[in-house]
Design a protein around this motif. Structure first.
Motif, PDB file in Angstrom:
ATOM      1  N   UNK A 110     -18.980  -5.259  31.253  1.00 30.40           N
ATOM      2  CA  UNK A 110     -18.151  -6.346  30.702  1.00 30.40           C
ATOM      3  C   UNK A 110     -18.142  -6.356  29.182  1.00 30.40           C
ATOM      4  N   UNK A 111     -18.693  -5.301  28.542  1.00 31.60           N
ATOM      5  CA  UNK A 111     -18.755  -5.266  27.088  1.00 31.60           C
ATOM      6  C   UNK A 111     -17.703  -4.322  26.552  1.00 31.60           C
ATOM      7  N   UNK A 112     -16.825  -4.880  25.712  1.00 34.27           N
ATOM      8  CA  UNK A 112     -15.863  -4.060  25.004  1.00 34.27           C
ATOM      9  C   UNK A 112     -15.880  -4.444  23.544  1.00 34.27           C
ATOM     10  N   UNK A 113     -17.041  -4.915  23.060  1.00 36.59           N
ATOM     11  CA  UNK A 113     -17.143  -5.452  21.711  1.00 36.59           C
ATOM     12  C   UNK A 113     -16.697  -4.422  20.693  1.00 36.59           C
ATOM     13  N   UNK A 114     -15.825  -4.840  19.824  1.00 34.80           N
ATOM     14  CA  UNK A 114     -15.323  -3.930  18.800  1.00 34.80           C
ATOM     15  C   UNK A 114     -16.357  -3.711  17.714  1.00 34.80           C
ATOM     16  N   UNK A 119     -11.931   0.719  17.799  1.00 28.30           N
ATOM     17  CA  UNK A 119     -11.188  -0.044  18.790  1.00 28.30           C
ATOM     18  C   UNK A 119     -12.078  -0.705  19.811  1.00 28.30           C
ATOM     19  N   UNK A 120     -13.198  -0.087  20.151  1.00 29.07           N
ATOM     20  CA  UNK A 120     -14.053  -0.646  21.186  1.00 29.07           C
ATOM     21  C   UNK A 120     -15.452  -0.089  21.062  1.00 29.07           C
ATOM     22  N   UNK A 121     -16.269  -0.304  22.102  1.00 26.46           N
ATOM     23  CA  UNK A 121     -17.649   0.162  22.077  1.00 26.46           C
ATOM     24  C   UNK A 121     -17.687   1.680  21.880  1.00 26.46           C
ATOM     25  N   UNK A 168      -9.150  -1.071  23.643  1.00 31.54           N
ATOM     26  CA  UNK A 168      -9.243  -2.512  23.384  1.00 31.54           C
ATOM     27  C   UNK A 168      -8.974  -3.312  24.647  1.00 31.54           C
ATOM     28  N   UNK A 169      -9.855  -4.293  24.891  1.00 30.82           N
ATOM     29  CA  UNK A 169      -9.694  -5.155  26.051  1.00 30.82           C
ATOM     30  C   UNK A 169     -10.239  -4.586  27.346  1.00 30.82           C
ATOM     31  N   UNK A 170     -10.743  -3.328  27.307  1.00 30.40           N
ATOM     32  CA  UNK A 170     -11.275  -2.715  28.520  1.00 30.40           C
ATOM     33  C   UNK A 170     -12.800  -2.832  28.565  1.00 30.40           C
ATOM     34  N   UNK A 171     -13.345  -2.901  29.761  1.00 27.10           N
ATOM     35  CA  UNK A 171     -14.793  -2.926  29.947  1.00 27.10           C
ATOM     36  C   UNK A 171     -15.109  -2.275  31.280  1.00 27.10           C
TER      37      UNK A 171
END
Length: 405
Positions: A110-114, A119-121, A168-171
């Motif tokens: 559930x982590x997609x922290x920028x 863009x993401x993890x 972005x927005x994916x986890x």
């Protein structure tokens, strides 16, 4: 001749009366009438100077002769290479970037922290190499849930490296897969490619239960309906399978063990206090993770009977039309009221100029203390819908010293 051709033949060699034939370059030999690369030897366009001058010497009977062959090395498209690194900074396989970001093949679900500038993890740090200088490349991601991933360059520049990140927005979801296996494939402009396998470990995180769902889209209750039932709830689910408990943020309400939202026994709502009440229903797991659902309860207006109070009543004897005391009528619904006095036809309900009500003797009517020391009355208040309220009242008749006859 083409580069990287192991043992390739360069040209044919013809000799006469030669007992030996030699060459001045250890990469080459003359065998079976040909100048060729030795077995296991090959030339590299990028590192070997071209053309290569090879001197062939034929010897025999104490004499020798030489011939120089110019060998040109042709450039051949060679496959690129790809490496993907991850781990903690300082480890042997660490992948700290020039921007100070550390890549890791492990990510919490559930982590997609920028990360700043990304863009993401950051999951992997990609290094490309190609023997062909100036070649161009594309990198593709395939495998499990590949559509959630992307390959990007750091906007601030991390020269020569790319990043594997979540879009972005994916986890990722541990309950769906504890490991995600990918293949990163680099392809050059000539269509040659190389791949690198990557396994992303997904760490389990205790997740909140699903938000409560109220089955009835519109919630309403009539005022003064104590303990009324509003709606049932759909059962929330917890990703970890834990038991879910429910609560509501208004002390007048409760959620029963059967998942019914209702007013507590003896509790009711009042339309005059507000035409709607906002609630928040919360689902909680044993670890305190929560999900909330806001709902609005509409309060129905119900006509309520009026109320009346009567102050202390007294009149002085022999005083026609005297006021005896005040009447205080009220209606929760704010409507107009009819006020009446019964029990003695000499009395009436009289409204003054300010709108207040009084018990009073009718014009021309008076009382005699010697005849009646008190009079019992009833005051009745009626609203527009015919609901009534009554109050018993007693009028004291005060004695006045009268002249003799």
């Amino acid at each position: 001749m083409d580069e990287n051709a192991d043992g390739a033949v360069v040209t044919s060699v013809a000799t006469e009366n030669a007992t030996s034939v030699t060459v001045d370059n250890d990469h080459f030999e003359v065998a079976d009438g040909n100048l060729k690369l030795k077995e296991g030897q090959k030339l590299d366009f990028e590192s070997d100077t071209s053309p290569i001058e090879v001197v062939i010497t034929a010897s025999g009977d104490g004499e020798s002769d030489t011939h120089t062959v110019s060998v040109s090395v042709n450039d051949v498209n060679e496959a690129p290479a790809i490496e993907v690194a991850g781990g903690a900074e300082g480890e042997e396989d660490g992948a700290a970037t020039a921007a100070g970001i550390t890549a890791s093949f492990t990510v919490a679900e559930n982590s997609g922290d920028a990360v700043e500038g990304a863009a993401g993890a950051i999951l992997g740090l990609i290094t490309l190499s190609d023997p062909d200088a100036g070649d161009t490349h594309t990198v593709a991601v395939s495998g499990d849930q590949a559509d959630k991933f992307q390959v990007i360059s750091h906007p601030e520049g991390d020269e020569g490296r790319l990043w594997l990140t979540l879009k972005p927005g994916q986890s990722l979801d541990f309950e769906e897969a504890a490991e995600v296996k990918l293949t990163l494939t680099v392809t050059d402009a000539g269509g040659l490619s190389a791949g690198a396998p990557v396994t992303i470990t997904v760490n389990d995180v205790n997740e909140a239960p699903s938000a409560p769902v109220v089955r009835d889209a519109a919630l309403s209750v009539d005022e003064n309906d104590a303990g009324a039932t509003l709606s049932s709830l759909s059962d929330s689910t917890d990703p970890e399978g834990a038991a879910v408990s429910y609560s509501v943020d208004n002390e007048k309400f409760e959620i029963t063990s059967g998942l019914v939202l209702k007013l507590k026994d003896g509790e009711s709502l009042n339309y005059e206090d507000g035409a709607a009440v906002d609630l928040v229903i919360t689902a909680s797991d044993p670890d305190g993770n929560t999900s909330e659902t806001p709902v609005t309860v509409t309060v129905g207006n119900v006509n309520e009977k009026p109320e009346v109070t009567v102050g202390a009543l007294a009149v002085v004897e022999n005083m026609p039309g005297a006021a005896a005391g005040t009447i205080t009528p009220s209606d929760p619904d704010g409507g107009e009221l009819k006020v009446e006095v019964s029990g003695d036809e000499r009395f009436e309900a009289r409204q003054d100029d300010e709108g207040g009500w009084r018990v009073a003797l009718k014009d021309g009517q008076s009382l005699d203390h010697e005849t009646d020391e008190s009079i019992d009355l009833m005051v009745t208040v009626t609203d527009a819908d015919g609901l009534t309220a009554t109050a018993d009242a007693t009028v004291a008749v005060n004695d006045v010293n009268e002249k003799p006859e």
